[in-house]
Design a protein around this motif. Structure first.
Motif, PDB file in Angstrom:
ATOM      1  N   THR A   4      -1.592   1.955  22.612  1.00 10.08           N
ATOM      2  CA  THR A   4      -2.089   2.016  21.242  1.00 10.08           C
ATOM      3  C   THR A   4      -0.997   2.517  20.304  1.00 10.08           C
ATOM      4  O   THR A   4      -0.303   3.484  20.601  1.00 10.08           O
ATOM      5  CB  THR A   4      -3.292   2.972  21.160  1.00 10.08           C
ATOM      6  N   ARG A   5      -0.867   1.842  19.184  1.00 10.59           N
ATOM      7  CA  ARG A   5       0.090   2.294  18.177  1.00 10.59           C
ATOM      8  C   ARG A   5      -0.421   3.580  17.542  1.00 10.59           C
ATOM      9  O   ARG A   5      -1.616   3.862  17.559  1.00 10.59           O
ATOM     10  CB  ARG A   5       0.280   1.195  17.136  1.00 10.59           C
ATOM     11  N   MET A   6       0.476   4.343  16.976  1.00  7.18           N
ATOM     12  CA  MET A   6       0.156   5.656  16.413  1.00  7.18           C
ATOM     13  C   MET A   6       0.120   5.590  14.888  1.00  7.18           C
ATOM     14  O   MET A   6       1.060   5.099  14.261  1.00  7.18           O
ATOM     15  CB  MET A   6       1.214   6.672  16.843  1.00  7.18           C
ATOM     16  N   ALA A   7      -0.952   6.116  14.294  1.00 10.56           N
ATOM     17  CA  ALA A   7      -1.063   6.168  12.837  1.00 10.56           C
ATOM     18  C   ALA A   7      -0.731   7.567  12.356  1.00 10.56           C
ATOM     19  O   ALA A   7      -1.093   8.568  12.986  1.00 10.56           O
ATOM     20  CB  ALA A   7      -2.458   5.780  12.392  1.00 10.56           C
ATOM     21  N   CYS A   8      -0.060   7.638  11.251  1.00  4.13           N
ATOM     22  CA  CYS A   8       0.298   8.911  10.643  1.00  4.13           C
ATOM     23  C   CYS A   8      -0.902   9.469   9.881  1.00  4.13           C
ATOM     24  O   CYS A   8      -1.517   8.762   9.084  1.00  4.13           O
ATOM     25  CB  CYS A   8       1.476   8.704   9.685  1.00  4.13           C
ATOM     26  N   ARG A   9      -1.223  10.737  10.128  1.00  3.52           N
ATOM     27  CA  ARG A   9      -2.340  11.366   9.426  1.00  3.52           C
ATOM     28  C   ARG A   9      -2.001  11.642   7.958  1.00  3.52           C
ATOM     29  O   ARG A   9      -2.898  11.815   7.140  1.00  3.52           O
ATOM     30  CB  ARG A   9      -2.716  12.680  10.112  1.00  3.52           C
ATOM     31  N   GLU A  10      -0.733  11.665   7.628  1.00  5.12           N
ATOM     32  CA  GLU A  10      -0.314  11.965   6.256  1.00  5.12           C
ATOM     33  C   GLU A  10      -0.296  10.713   5.362  1.00  5.12           C
ATOM     34  O   GLU A  10      -0.873  10.718   4.290  1.00  5.12           O
ATOM     35  CB  GLU A  10       1.075  12.613   6.256  1.00  5.12           C
ATOM     36  N   CYS A  11       0.374   9.655   5.825  1.00  6.51           N
ATOM     37  CA  CYS A  11       0.559   8.471   4.966  1.00  6.51           C
ATOM     38  C   CYS A  11      -0.134   7.223   5.495  1.00  6.51           C
ATOM     39  O   CYS A  11      -0.102   6.186   4.832  1.00  6.51           O
ATOM     40  CB  CYS A  11       2.042   8.196   4.755  1.00  6.51           C
ATOM     41  N   HIS A  12      -0.739   7.291   6.688  1.00  7.37           N
ATOM     42  CA  HIS A  12      -1.480   6.194   7.327  1.00  7.37           C
ATOM     43  C   HIS A  12      -0.594   5.059   7.840  1.00  7.37           C
ATOM     44  O   HIS A  12      -1.101   4.047   8.302  1.00  7.37           O
ATOM     45  CB  HIS A  12      -2.565   5.631   6.397  1.00  7.37           C
ATOM     46  N   PHE A  13       0.719   5.204   7.777  1.00 10.63           N
ATOM     47  CA  PHE A  13       1.626   4.180   8.297  1.00 10.63           C
ATOM     48  C   PHE A  13       1.425   4.051   9.804  1.00 10.63           C
ATOM     49  O   PHE A  13       1.287   5.049  10.503  1.00 10.63           O
ATOM     50  CB  PHE A  13       3.081   4.552   7.993  1.00 10.63           C
ATOM     51  N   VAL A  14       1.393   2.823  10.307  1.00  8.07           N
ATOM     52  CA  VAL A  14       1.196   2.585  11.736  1.00  8.07           C
ATOM     53  C   VAL A  14       2.559   2.451  12.409  1.00  8.07           C
ATOM     54  O   VAL A  14       3.371   1.612  12.039  1.00  8.07           O
ATOM     55  CB  VAL A  14       0.321   1.338  11.979  1.00  8.07           C
ATOM     56  N   ASN A  15       2.789   3.319  13.394  1.00 11.22           N
ATOM     57  CA  ASN A  15       4.072   3.440  14.087  1.00 11.22           C
ATOM     58  C   ASN A  15       3.993   2.889  15.506  1.00 11.22           C
ATOM     59  O   ASN A  15       2.909   2.669  16.043  1.00 11.22           O
ATOM     60  CB  ASN A  15       4.465   4.919  14.156  1.00 11.22           C
ATOM     61  N   ASP A  16       5.144   2.741  16.149  1.00 11.31           N
ATOM     62  CA  ASP A  16       5.207   2.313  17.542  1.00 11.31           C
ATOM     63  C   ASP A  16       4.504   3.330  18.438  1.00 11.31           C
ATOM     64  O   ASP A  16       4.437   4.512  18.097  1.00 11.31           O
ATOM     65  CB  ASP A  16       6.664   2.160  17.989  1.00 11.31           C
ATOM     66  N   PRO A  17       3.992   2.886  19.592  1.00 11.54           N
ATOM     67  CA  PRO A  17       3.261   3.790  20.490  1.00 11.54           C
ATOM     68  C   PRO A  17       4.056   5.002  20.970  1.00 11.54           C
ATOM     69  O   PRO A  17       3.485   6.049  21.227  1.00 11.54           O
ATOM     70  CB  PRO A  17       2.907   2.902  21.685  1.00 11.54           C
ATOM     71  N   ASP A  18       5.365   4.878  21.074  1.00  9.35           N
ATOM     72  CA  ASP A  18       6.168   5.989  21.587  1.00  9.35           C
ATOM     73  C   ASP A  18       6.796   6.844  20.481  1.00  9.35           C
ATOM     74  O   ASP A  18       7.615   7.712  20.755  1.00  9.35           O
ATOM     75  CB  ASP A  18       7.248   5.476  22.529  1.00  9.35           C
ATOM     76  N   ALA A  19       6.378   6.643  19.232  1.00 14.04           N
ATOM     77  CA  ALA A  19       6.942   7.409  18.113  1.00 14.04           C
ATOM     78  C   ALA A  19       6.576   8.885  18.229  1.00 14.04           C
ATOM     79  O   ALA A  19       5.462   9.241  18.601  1.00 14.04           O
ATOM     80  CB  ALA A  19       6.430   6.845  16.788  1.00 14.04           C
ATOM     81  N   GLN A  20       7.528   9.736  17.933  1.00 14.88           N
ATOM     82  CA  GLN A  20       7.314  11.183  17.921  1.00 14.88           C
ATOM     83  C   GLN A  20       7.074  11.689  16.497  1.00 14.88           C
ATOM     84  O   GLN A  20       6.516  12.756  16.300  1.00 14.88           O
ATOM     85  CB  GLN A  20       8.531  11.897  18.520  1.00 14.88           C
ATOM     86  N   SER A  21       7.531  10.907  15.529  1.00 20.10           N
ATOM     87  CA  SER A  21       7.302  11.230  14.126  1.00 20.10           C
ATOM     88  C   SER A  21       7.176   9.918  13.351  1.00 20.10           C
ATOM     89  O   SER A  21       7.594   8.871  13.817  1.00 20.10           O
ATOM     90  CB  SER A  21       8.441  12.087  13.569  1.00 20.10           C
ATOM     91  N   THR A  31      -1.583  10.075  15.429  1.00 22.10           N
ATOM     92  CA  THR A  31      -2.782   9.988  16.241  1.00 22.10           C
ATOM     93  C   THR A  31      -3.051   8.563  16.695  1.00 22.10           C
ATOM     94  O   THR A  31      -2.679   7.608  16.009  1.00 22.10           O
ATOM     95  CB  THR A  31      -4.011  10.525  15.480  1.00 22.10           C
ATOM     96  N   GLU A  32      -3.713   8.440  17.847  1.00 27.94           N
ATOM     97  CA  GLU A  32      -4.190   7.145  18.330  1.00 27.94           C
ATOM     98  C   GLU A  32      -5.584   6.855  17.781  1.00 27.94           C
ATOM     99  O   GLU A  32      -6.101   5.762  17.948  1.00 27.94           O
ATOM    100  CB  GLU A  32      -4.257   7.143  19.857  1.00 27.94           C
ATOM    101  N   ASP A  33      -6.194   7.832  17.134  1.00 26.74           N
ATOM    102  CA  ASP A  33      -7.566   7.736  16.650  1.00 26.74           C
ATOM    103  C   ASP A  33      -7.594   7.208  15.210  1.00 26.74           C
ATOM    104  O   ASP A  33      -7.683   7.982  14.256  1.00 26.74           O
ATOM    105  CB  ASP A  33      -8.230   9.110  16.749  1.00 26.74           C
ATOM    106  N   TRP A  34      -7.495   5.898  15.086  1.00 26.62           N
ATOM    107  CA  TRP A  34      -7.510   5.262  13.781  1.00 26.62           C
ATOM    108  C   TRP A  34      -8.202   3.911  13.890  1.00 26.62           C
ATOM    109  O   TRP A  34      -8.394   3.379  14.970  1.00 26.62           O
ATOM    110  CB  TRP A  34      -6.097   5.115  13.226  1.00 26.62           C
ATOM    111  N   SER A  35      -8.607   3.362  12.732  1.00 28.90           N
ATOM    112  CA  SER A  35      -9.248   2.051  12.721  1.00 28.90           C
ATOM    113  C   SER A  35      -8.910   1.315  11.428  1.00 28.90           C
ATOM    114  O   SER A  35      -8.519   1.922  10.441  1.00 28.90           O
ATOM    115  CB  SER A  35     -10.767   2.186  12.872  1.00 28.90           C
ATOM    116  N   GLY A  36      -9.067   0.001  11.476  1.00 31.58           N
ATOM    117  CA  GLY A  36      -8.728  -0.831  10.336  1.00 31.58           C
ATOM    118  C   GLY A  36      -7.228  -0.965  10.193  1.00 31.58           C
ATOM    119  O   GLY A  36      -6.492  -0.013  10.467  1.00 31.58           O
ATOM    120  N   TYR A  37      -6.783  -2.132   9.803  1.00 27.92           N
ATOM    121  CA  TYR A  37      -5.345  -2.366   9.682  1.00 27.92           C
ATOM    122  C   TYR A  37      -5.104  -3.287   8.501  1.00 27.92           C
ATOM    123  O   TYR A  37      -5.767  -4.323   8.369  1.00 27.92           O
ATOM    124  CB  TYR A  37      -4.823  -3.011  10.969  1.00 27.92           C
ATOM    125  N   VAL A  38      -4.212  -2.891   7.629  1.00 27.55           N
ATOM    126  CA  VAL A  38      -3.858  -3.716   6.481  1.00 27.55           C
ATOM    127  C   VAL A  38      -2.341  -3.796   6.406  1.00 27.55           C
ATOM    128  O   VAL A  38      -1.646  -2.812   6.645  1.00 27.55           O
ATOM    129  CB  VAL A  38      -4.461  -3.151   5.169  1.00 27.55           C
TER     130      VAL A  38
END
Length: 65
Positions: A4-21, A31-38
């Motif tokens: 699962t890709r990782m979403a930023c809790r601050e800006c909602h940008f969707v990052n690679d699964p192995d991103a640390q920041s 977080t992996e806990d996100w939904s919807g994608y635009v």
């Protein structure tokens, strides 16, 4: 199985699964806990980007928990 890709809790940008920041804002609150994608290609012309306070093109999660 795809990770699962990782979403930023601050800006909602969707990052690679192995991103640390976040690749966009640098936050380490991912977080992996996100939904919807635009995908926003032209934020300066997008009402969705304005509503989400997005100024950079890219993929964003609509809801981040």
């Amino acid at each position: 199985m795809a990770r699962t890709r990782m979403a930023c809790r601050e800006c909602h940008f969707v990052n690679d699964p192995d991103a640390q920041s976040c690749e966009l804002c640098g936050s380490s609150s991912l977080t992996e806990d996100w939904s919807g994608y635009v995908v926003i290609t032209h934020p300066e012309q997008s009402e969705v980007a304005e509503e989400m306070n997005v100024t950079d093109p890219g993929g964003y999660a609509l809801k981040v928990r």
